[in-house]
Design an enzyme around this catalytic site. Structure first.
Site, PDB file in Angstrom:
ATOM      1  N   ASN A   1       3.739  -2.817   8.429  1.00  0.00           N
ATOM      2  CA  ASN A   1       2.494  -2.119   8.769  1.00  0.00           C
ATOM      3  C   ASN A   1       2.695  -0.935   9.725  1.00  0.00           C
ATOM      4  OD1 ASN A   1       0.470  -5.136   8.542  1.00  0.00           O
ATOM      5  ND2 ASN A   1       0.621  -3.470   7.063  1.00  0.00           N
ATOM      6  N   TRP A   2       3.911  -0.798  10.305  1.00  0.00           N
ATOM      7  CA  TRP A   2       4.204   0.380  11.142  1.00  0.00           C
ATOM      8  C   TRP A   2       4.174   1.659  10.313  1.00  0.00           C
ATOM      9  CZ3 TRP A   2       4.049  -0.661  16.144  1.00  0.00           C
ATOM     10  CH2 TRP A   2       4.427  -1.929  16.593  1.00  0.00           C
TER      11      TRP A   2
ATOM     12  N   THR B   1       5.784  -6.469   9.592  1.00  0.00           N
ATOM     13  CA  THR B   1       6.852  -5.556  10.004  1.00  0.00           C
ATOM     14  C   THR B   1       6.792  -4.251   9.207  1.00  0.00           C
ATOM     15  OG1 THR B   1       8.296  -6.844   8.542  1.00  0.00           O
ATOM     16  CG2 THR B   1       8.507  -7.265  10.898  1.00  0.00           C
TER      17      THR B   1
ATOM     18  N   ARG C   1      -5.064 -15.746   0.316  1.00  0.00           N
ATOM     19  CA  ARG C   1      -5.079 -14.286   0.510  1.00  0.00           C
ATOM     20  C   ARG C   1      -6.442 -13.761   0.082  1.00  0.00           C
ATOM     21  NH1 ARG C   1      -0.566  -9.683  -0.051  1.00  0.00           N
ATOM     22  NH2 ARG C   1      -1.858  -7.959   0.640  1.00  0.00           N
TER      23      ARG C   1
ATOM     24  N   ILE D   1       2.508 -11.704  -1.939  1.00  0.00           N
ATOM     25  CA  ILE D   1       2.839 -12.387  -0.681  1.00  0.00           C
ATOM     26  C   ILE D   1       3.058 -11.386   0.454  1.00  0.00           C
ATOM     27  CG2 ILE D   1       4.556 -13.944   0.384  1.00  0.00           C
ATOM     28  CD1 ILE D   1       2.602 -15.289  -1.652  1.00  0.00           C
ATOM     29  N   SER D   2       3.432 -10.141   0.118  1.00  0.00           N
ATOM     30  CA  SER D   2       3.635  -9.098   1.135  1.00  0.00           C
ATOM     31  C   SER D   2       4.483  -9.558   2.325  1.00  0.00           C
ATOM     32  CB  SER D   2       2.288  -8.549   1.616  1.00  0.00           C
ATOM     33  OG  SER D   2       1.574  -7.975   0.536  1.00  0.00           O
TER      34      SER D   2
ATOM     35  N   ASN E   1      -9.601  -5.216   4.969  1.00  0.00           N
ATOM     36  CA  ASN E   1     -10.398  -4.585   6.030  1.00  0.00           C
ATOM     37  C   ASN E   1     -10.705  -3.121   5.712  1.00  0.00           C
ATOM     38  OD1 ASN E   1     -10.083  -6.972   7.370  1.00  0.00           O
ATOM     39  ND2 ASN E   1      -8.717  -6.180   8.960  1.00  0.00           N
TER      40      ASN E   1
ATOM     41  N   ASP F   1      -6.674  -9.794   4.288  1.00  0.00           N
ATOM     42  CA  ASP F   1      -6.537  -8.473   3.667  1.00  0.00           C
ATOM     43  C   ASP F   1      -7.906  -7.930   3.244  1.00  0.00           C
ATOM     44  OD1 ASP F   1      -5.154  -6.258   2.817  1.00  0.00           O
ATOM     45  OD2 ASP F   1      -4.508  -7.129   0.916  1.00  0.00           O
TER      46      ASP F   1
ATOM     47  N   HIS G   1     -11.240  -3.242  10.584  1.00  0.00           N
ATOM     48  CA  HIS G   1     -10.400  -4.078  11.455  1.00  0.00           C
ATOM     49  C   HIS G   1     -11.242  -4.711  12.564  1.00  0.00           C
ATOM     50  CE1 HIS G   1      -6.991  -2.712   9.292  1.00  0.00           C
ATOM     51  NE2 HIS G   1      -6.947  -1.497   9.805  1.00  0.00           N
TER      52      HIS G   1
HETATM   53  C1  IPE Z   1      -0.386  -7.782   4.375  1.00  0.00           C
HETATM   54  O1  IPE Z   1      -1.367  -6.879   3.988  1.00  0.00           O
HETATM   55  C2  IPE Z   1      -0.230  -7.774   5.873  1.00  0.00           C
HETATM   56  C3  IPE Z   1      -1.332  -8.290   6.654  1.00  0.00           C
HETATM   57  C4  IPE Z   1      -2.434  -8.810   6.184  1.00  0.00           C
HETATM   58  C5  IPE Z   1      -1.160  -8.227   8.078  1.00  0.00           C
HETATM   59  P1  IPE Z   1      -1.019  -5.384   3.542  1.00  0.00           P
HETATM   60  O2  IPE Z   1      -2.308  -4.749   3.249  1.00  0.00           O
HETATM   61  O3  IPE Z   1      -0.138  -4.750   4.553  1.00  0.00           O
HETATM   62  O4  IPE Z   1      -0.155  -5.641   2.224  1.00  0.00           O
HETATM   63  P2  IPE Z   1       0.173  -4.666   1.010  1.00  0.00           P
HETATM   64  O5  IPE Z   1       0.692  -3.383   1.584  1.00  0.00           O
HETATM   65  O6  IPE Z   1      -1.099  -4.445   0.250  1.00  0.00           O
HETATM   66  O7  IPE Z   1       1.195  -5.418   0.209  1.00  0.00           O
HETATM   67  C1  IPE Z   2      -5.666  -6.112   6.392  1.00  0.00           C
HETATM   68  O1  IPE Z   2      -6.518  -5.164   5.881  1.00  0.00           O
HETATM   69  C2  IPE Z   2      -5.330  -5.885   7.841  1.00  0.00           C
HETATM   70  C3  IPE Z   2      -3.941  -5.430   8.071  1.00  0.00           C
HETATM   71  C4  IPE Z   2      -3.019  -5.298   7.174  1.00  0.00           C
HETATM   72  C5  IPE Z   2      -3.616  -5.103   9.421  1.00  0.00           C
HETATM   73  P1  IPE Z   2      -5.979  -3.778   5.296  1.00  0.00           P
HETATM   74  O2  IPE Z   2      -5.957  -2.788   6.394  1.00  0.00           O
HETATM   75  O3  IPE Z   2      -4.689  -3.976   4.614  1.00  0.00           O
HETATM   76  O4  IPE Z   2      -7.126  -3.439   4.277  1.00  0.00           O
HETATM   77  P2  IPE Z   2      -6.969  -2.803   2.826  1.00  0.00           P
HETATM   78  O5  IPE Z   2      -5.987  -3.674   2.090  1.00  0.00           O
HETATM   79  O6  IPE Z   2      -6.443  -1.427   3.013  1.00  0.00           O
HETATM   80  O7  IPE Z   2      -8.328  -2.856   2.252  1.00  0.00           O
HETATM   81 MG    MG Z   3      -4.187  -4.420   2.706  1.00  0.00          MG
END
Ligand code: IPE
Ligand code: IPE
Ligand code: MG
Length: 261
Positions: free
Chosen positions: A80-81, A78, A203, A210-211, A34, A32, A49
């Site tokens: 992230n869409w 699931t 994490r 835990i997301s 990026n 997490d 990313h």
């Molecule tokens: C969890 O991160 C999913 C992945 C790392 C692929 P998210 O960035 O999607 O989680 P939330 O939205 O902060 O809970």
């Molecule tokens: C994790 O980084 C990668 C994915 C969830 C795909 P994020 O894109 O969630 O980065 P932040 O949490 O917004 O910084």
């Molecule tokens: Mg994130």
């Protein structure tokens, strides 16, 4: 290289020894931060990313050298869409970019690729990249690099319940015979046995949740939350987090020998 490493805190470096005999067999990472890494640099989120993909390469090699058996990386949930289409599209193009350049190194390091998640719902190009990587590394018998791609812990449990219910309906299984093992066997981590459950869950980015990652499997995992953003996460950070793990007293509900006295 990892037996000793430098732990940096408050501008002072401290040398720490890792116990080679206590390397976690299965490490799962919620990669997490990026987006925040990119925003801090006034770059578009997707730049984070892209850089995060380089981290995946370094951490994969480091984990493999340490003797980790399974490295599970949460790459796309699931949920992230829900992100903007342009970001989702960029993320869906990453597996082909990643494997195109990295498969030879995976083979060199004897790393076998595995994917868990609802792969059927991925765009054909993404799916193909993943299948090709699995095929190209199928003879490797070292560490398993397990990508959670379009994975969600609740969806996984729903699918397992559906499969179990079908067996009960067909008369192949009695409800009273359903136990923890039955459930484990119907989860996507089943193929990773005997290392189905992570010993260590990391994490990055400072978020402490835990997301919807491995909900069933983390029942007794050690959790380590680090503030480092995923694109900055280096092999030394991994060593540091494993060091945290090695200091924990894992009781599994019981007591350790020296505590019984
Ligand atoms: C969890 O991160 C999913 C992945 C790392 C692929 P998210 O960035 O999607 O989680 P939330 O939205 O902060 O809970
Ligand atoms: C994790 O980084 C990668 C994915 C969830 C795909 P994020 O894109 O969630 O980065 P932040 O949490 O917004 O910084
Ligand atoms: Mg994130």
């Amino acid at each position: 290289m990892f037996e000793k490493f430098f732990k940096t805190n408050a501008n002072q470096q401290e040398e720490v020894d890792l116990d080679e005999n206590k390397i976690p067999t299965h490490i799962a990472i919620i990669m997490d931060g990026n987006g925040r890494w990119a925003q801090k640099r006034h770059l578009p989120r997707v730049a984070g990313h892209k850089q995060g993909m380089e981290t995946v390469k370094e951490i994969t090699k480091a984990a493999s050298k340490l003797g980790v058996k399974v490295l599970t990386l949460y790459a796309f949930s699931t949920e992230n869409w829900k992100r903007p289409a342009a970001e989702v599209n960029f993320l869906m193009d990453l597996p082909s970019k990643f494997f195109d350049t990295f498969v030879p190194e995976l083979v060199e390091n004897n790393v076998k690729v595995n994917v868990m998640g609802y792969v059927d719902q991925l765009p054909p190009k993404t799916r193909q990249a993943v299948f090709d990587a699995i095929e190209d590394t199928k003879e490797c018998d070292g560490m398993i690099l397990n990508f959670a791609l379009n994975y969600g812990g609740q969806a996984e449990i729903v699918s397992a319940m559906q499969a179990i219910a079908e067996k009960v309906k067909a008369g192949a299984l009695q409800p009273e015979d359903i136990d923890e093992q039955t459930i484990s066997q119907h989860l996507m981590t089943n193929t990773l046995a005997p290392y189905a459950n992570p010993e260590l869950l990391i994490r990055t980015s400072g978020e402490e949740r835990i997301s919807n990652f491995l909900l069933w499997q983390i029942a007794y995992s050690e959790l380590v939350f680090t503030d480092v953003l995923w694109p900055d996460y280096a092999p030394a950070n991994l060593a540091e987090d494993i060091y945290q793990f090695q200091k924990r007293n894992r009781r599994f509900g019981g007591l350790n020998k020296e505590e019984e006295k």
